[in-house]
Scaffold this active site. Structure first.
Site, short mmCIF file in Angstrom:
data_model
loop_
_atom_site.label_atom_id
_atom_site.label_comp_id
_atom_site.label_asym_id
_atom_site.label_seq_id
_atom_site.Cartn_x
_atom_site.Cartn_y
_atom_site.Cartn_z
N GLU A 181 0.81 -1.22 0.00
CA GLU A 181 0.00 0.00 0.00
C GLU A 181 0.84 1.27 0.00
O GLU A 181 0.33 2.36 -0.28
CB GLU A 181 -0.93 0.01 1.22
CG GLU A 181 -2.02 -1.03 1.20
CD GLU A 181 -3.12 -0.73 0.19
OE1 GLU A 181 -3.09 0.36 -0.42
OE2 GLU A 181 -4.00 -1.58 0.00
N GLU A 233 7.08 -21.99 8.37
CA GLU A 233 7.46 -21.12 9.49
C GLU A 233 8.57 -21.73 10.35
O GLU A 233 9.25 -21.02 11.10
CB GLU A 233 6.26 -20.79 10.36
CG GLU A 233 5.73 -21.92 11.21
CD GLU A 233 4.68 -21.42 12.20
OE1 GLU A 233 4.88 -21.66 13.40
OE2 GLU A 233 3.68 -20.80 11.78
#
Length: 301
Positions: free
Chosen positions: A85, A116
């Site tokens: 953004e 992970e």
């Protein structure tokens, strides 16, 4: 790890939602909403640490350094969302704010098993970006124990970066490793262990603060207007015009003309109109002021 998984706050059972499966839809949502209201208060408690991180990020931006987010699952996706953004909102280069996720690009849309837990990938992903000491690395892990994130922060510390750790459990391994530890304690999730909920909301709010705060401090905002917005669609074209009109009190035709002459750069158009100068003169003025409109206006006066 200093905390066994079962002892983590984010893995504990919430006493207010133990019978949520037996509630009406409205009552179920009321429980979720009530728990969500705890998130802003948890963040209020860590505002000093967030401020430290904002100052560090702003300083690194002024030195042409980068902000790099590192996370797995929801945490990684939130980092990518925030990073993506920044270019349209603040006119920043795409490489200035980067989001890394365990498992790579495919993990954005679909969970990658065991990603992970891959410590080597946490370091390697940063190496692939040619990490250097000018960068700030923000590790995001609700549990505070994600191996991918911990390894990345360890490597970033070794390189000499400022490191930030965002977790939702007290005394986490991530908090111990990072230079700046941001630890909003939002309490147990409505659905036990579902850290995409309150923990994810807290992380999103903090990431909003980190980038927005740093952009404000580096001149990307004038008043509360996004004066470096890039007009990538019709809505943003109109927003640019409205911003120029709001700041300079000019009419729409003048705003359109100034934006045309400035090649769609709001800041330049504003300085042109306020100081009655050409686009080239306005660009030079802003360059001398490091992109800050307030300072540019003072320079000429």
């Amino acid at each position: 790890m200093p905390n066994a998984i079962h002892a983590l706050v984010t893995e504990s059972r919430n006493p207010f939602s133990t019978h949520i499966d037996q509630l009406s839809t409205l009552d179920m949502l009321a429980v979720i909403n009530q728990e969500d209201q705890k998130v802003p208060f948890a963040i209020e408690n860590v505002l000093p640490e967030i401020a430290q991180a904002v100052d560090a990020i702003a300083e690194t931006f002024m030195k042409n350094g980068r902000l790099i987010y590192l996370g797995a699952g929801t945490s990684g996706r939130l980092g990518i969302l925030d990073a993506s953004e920044c270019p349209p909102t603040f006119g920043t280069p795409h490489e200035q704010v980067v989001g890394l996720i365990a498992g790579g690009q495919q993990a954005i849309l679909k969970a990658v098993e065991n990603a992970e837990d891959d410590r080597s990938a946490g370091e390697q992903d940063l190496r692939n970006l040619a990490l250097n000491e000018k960068d700030v690395v923000v590790g995001i892990a609700a549990s505070g124990r994600t191996p991918y994130v911990l390894a990345g922060i360890e490597y970033a510390n070794h390189v000499g970066c400022v490191t930030v750790g965002i977790s939702c459990n007290p005394d986490s391994a991530l908090a111990a490793l990072a230079n700046i530890a941001i630890t909003p304690i939002v309490g147990p999730e409505v659905i036990t262990g579902s850290s995409r909920m309150k923990a994810g909301t807290a992380q999103k709010l903090i990431l909003n603060m980190l980038t927005t705060g740093a952009m404000i401090k580096t001149g990307k905002v004038f008043g509360n207007l996004m004066v470096d917005v890039v007009a990538t669609n019709e809505k943003l074209v109109e927003r640019q015009k409205n911003i120029v009109m709001e700041v300079t009190q000019c009419d729409r035709q003048q705003a359109e003309q100034a934006l045309l002459q400035s090649n769609g750069q709001c800041k330049v158009a504003i300085v042109m109109l306020l100081l009655n100068m050409s686009a080239e003169e306005a660009k030079n003025c802003l360059a001398q002021a490091n992109g800050f409109i307030h300072q540019a206006l003072t320079l000429v006066k």
